[in-house]
Design an enzyme around this catalytic site. Structure first.
Site, mmCIF file in Angstrom:
data_model
loop_
_atom_site.group_PDB
_atom_site.id
_atom_site.type_symbol
_atom_site.label_atom_id
_atom_site.label_comp_id
_atom_site.label_asym_id
_atom_site.label_seq_id
_atom_site.Cartn_x
_atom_site.Cartn_y
_atom_site.Cartn_z
ATOM 1 N N GLU A 76 0.833 -1.209 0.000
ATOM 2 C CA GLU A 76 0.000 0.000 0.000
ATOM 3 C C GLU A 76 0.864 1.253 0.000
ATOM 4 O OE1 GLU A 76 -1.882 -0.563 3.769
ATOM 5 O OE2 GLU A 76 -3.150 -2.218 3.094
ATOM 6 N N GLY A 95 2.063 4.996 -0.736
ATOM 7 C CA GLY A 95 1.435 6.273 -1.074
ATOM 8 C C GLY A 95 2.492 7.286 -1.452
ATOM 9 N N CYS A 120 -3.742 33.526 8.980
ATOM 10 C CA CYS A 120 -3.582 34.185 10.284
ATOM 11 C C CYS A 120 -3.253 33.180 11.380
ATOM 12 C CB CYS A 120 -4.840 34.970 10.613
ATOM 13 S SG CYS A 120 -5.141 36.207 9.357
HETATM 14 C C1 LIG Z 1 -1.119 6.102 4.973
HETATM 15 C C2 LIG Z 1 -1.167 4.643 4.795
HETATM 16 C C3 LIG Z 1 -0.439 4.033 3.779
HETATM 17 C C4 LIG Z 1 0.501 4.800 2.882
HETATM 18 O O1 LIG Z 1 1.582 5.303 3.577
HETATM 19 P P1 LIG Z 1 2.787 6.014 2.776
HETATM 20 O O2 LIG Z 1 3.723 6.390 3.835
HETATM 21 O O3 LIG Z 1 2.208 7.178 2.077
HETATM 22 O O4 LIG Z 1 3.343 5.003 1.835
HETATM 23 C C5 LIG Z 1 -0.592 2.680 3.594
HETATM 24 N N1 LIG Z 1 -1.417 1.944 4.388
HETATM 25 C C6 LIG Z 1 -2.121 2.502 5.386
HETATM 26 C C7 LIG Z 1 -3.009 1.653 6.206
HETATM 27 C C8 LIG Z 1 -2.016 3.858 5.633
HETATM 28 O O5 LIG Z 1 -2.699 4.402 6.637
#
Ligand SMILES: *Cc1c(COP(=O)(O)O)cnc(C)c1O
Length: 431
Positions: free
Chosen positions: A290, A292, A361
């Protein structure tokens, strides 16, 4: 968020599609100064090639393996970016029904979607079952019970993984560390087997896999290897109890170069993790991840215009038109983003040290502190590494409309989100 770099960071992060050509900051073959003039500021600009190249590193790492990359869309959920990643084969890691509908609108394949998060509502579960998502990553015992109930009422068995907390220190900022005891995510390692027994006993659930995610902006291999060992220990124990674990979802968290950090490349990281899995006899196991930040973070910049210079006795302020509502990471985590002019200053230009701050602000509204810059009002600056957790965290604080977004592909640039209109800010109000 990380210890200060011991050496001066390079001006531009490695691996990004950024370069200076004839004094102009370019993203791929597009001059950023031209985009700032055409679309106004603040403006987010992303490189298609940089996103695909970050994805390719993972794909190389998994060549010949059974693996599914589920992009954690909270990092950047703009439809054009989701569509690009869906077309390149990605599934999605979602955390709300809003993200589910957004992913579907971008053409996501439901069976490649995993649903994370500690607070899924019944309504969110029902909708995810209705569209046929791939897996629920469940984070507590009561959630298992509710999901089983909801699935039964839909005449289904919900595919589940339990998010286990391997109690590994990812050595990152406390707000983005998730794998330690004492944070709200996942089920403690020690309780995991009992949780799996419970899940396997529930009529509305089907155990599909195991899940973990130890944190974000991780720049070392060691915490991942430690977590992998802990997860494989659990898989062994759970399967010894007669519960088959189909896939291993190893989460995301790989860091990027914001200020000279040197995280492992995705393919190098996975070479080590897969070697560990092979050595322990788990090489054939279906893997999910997963990521990101590592897919989009260094593929984007935020362009901003210098409004005023305000030299002072103690500090010099460079006031720009982007703010904490556009780019919340510095205010939220004291995060560092490189800031560079989109047109390189001439060698004789006077450089001073500036705190780069926005118009909001709040004293916490800063983008960079003590930056050496040769700037004048009207100049454009680029805040780098702004592809992840910037636009997706943007707000309307101070009644500021959210920025526009552009996607660059070679020498082409396409507006992928119009600047928010002022009327949109009060559209839903009944005042
Ligand atoms: C935020 C998150 C990710 C992605 O994390 P990155 O640091 O952006 O790779 C993957 N799995 C879960 C459950 C997350 O909360």
């Amino acid at each position: 968020m990380t210890s200060p770099a011991t050496t001066t960071p390079a001006l531009l992060p490695g691996g990004a599609a950024l370069s200076f050509q004839n004094g102009q900051l370019m993203l791929e073959q597009v001059a950023l100064s031209a985009l700032a003039r055409e679309h106004g500021t603040p403006l987010f600009v992303y490189s298609r090639a940089a996103i695909l190249s970050a994805l390719a590193a993972y794909q190389r790492g998994f060549a010949g393996r059974r693996a599914q990359i589920c992009y954690a869309m909270k990092a950047n959920a703009s439809l054009a970016i989701l569509r690009l990643l869906a077309e390149a084969g990605c599934g999605f890691d979602i955390v709300s029904v809003g993200e589910l509908e957004r992913a579907l609108a971008a053409g996501a394949t439901p069976s490649k979607i995993v649903f994370s998060g500690i607070g899924k509502t019944r309504q969110e579960m029902r909708r995810a079952l209705e569209v046929g998502i791939g897996c629920f990553n469940v984070e507590s015992l009561p959630e298992l019970d509710v999901l089983s109930e909801v699935a039964q009422s839909c005449g289904q068995r919900a595919p589940v993984s339990i998010r286990v907390n391997p109690n590994v220190d990812a050595r990152t900022h406390p707000y983005i560390s998730t794998g330690l005891k004492g944070n709200k995510f996942g089920i403690a390692h020690e309780q995991a087997l009992a949780a799996y027994r419970h899940a396997a006993s529930l009529p509305g659930l089907r155990v599909a896999g195991i899940d973990c995610h130890i944190g974000s902006q991780i720049t070392e291999v060691a915490p991942y290897l430690e977590a992998m060992d802990r997860v494989l220990d659990l898989v062994t124990a759970i399967e010894a109890a007669g519960i088959a674990i189909g896939h291993i979802d190893f989460g995301g968290g790989l860091g990027i170069d914001y200020r000279g950090e040197t995280p492992p490349a995705a393919d190098a990281l996975w070479a080590e993790l897969l070697a560990r899995m092979d050595a322990r006899g788990f090489g054939e196991r279906q893997i999910m991840i997963e990521p990101g930040r590592s897919l989009v973070g260094n593929a984007g910049v935020c362009l901003t215009e210098v409004l005023y210079l305000k030299p002072g006795e103690q500090k010099n302020f460079c006031i720009v038109d982007a703010a904490m509502n556009d780019l919340p990471r510095p205010a939220l985590y004291e995060a560092y983003h490189r800031i560079v002019p989109v047109v390189q200053a001439t060698p004789d230009a006077a450089t001073s040290t500036w705190d780069v701050v926005g118009p909001v602000c709040e004293s916490g509204d800063w983008l960079g502190r003590e930056r050496a810059l040769a700037v004048r009002p009207g100049d454009h600056l680029a805040v780098l590494s702004a592809g992840a957790y910037c636009m997706s965290m943007a707000s309307n604080y101070n009644a500021r409309p959210r920025a526009a977004e552009v996607l660059v592909d070679g020498a082409q640039a396409r507006l992928i989100r119009r600047r928010e209109q002022l009327q949109d800010l009060w559209r839903d109000e009944l005042g």
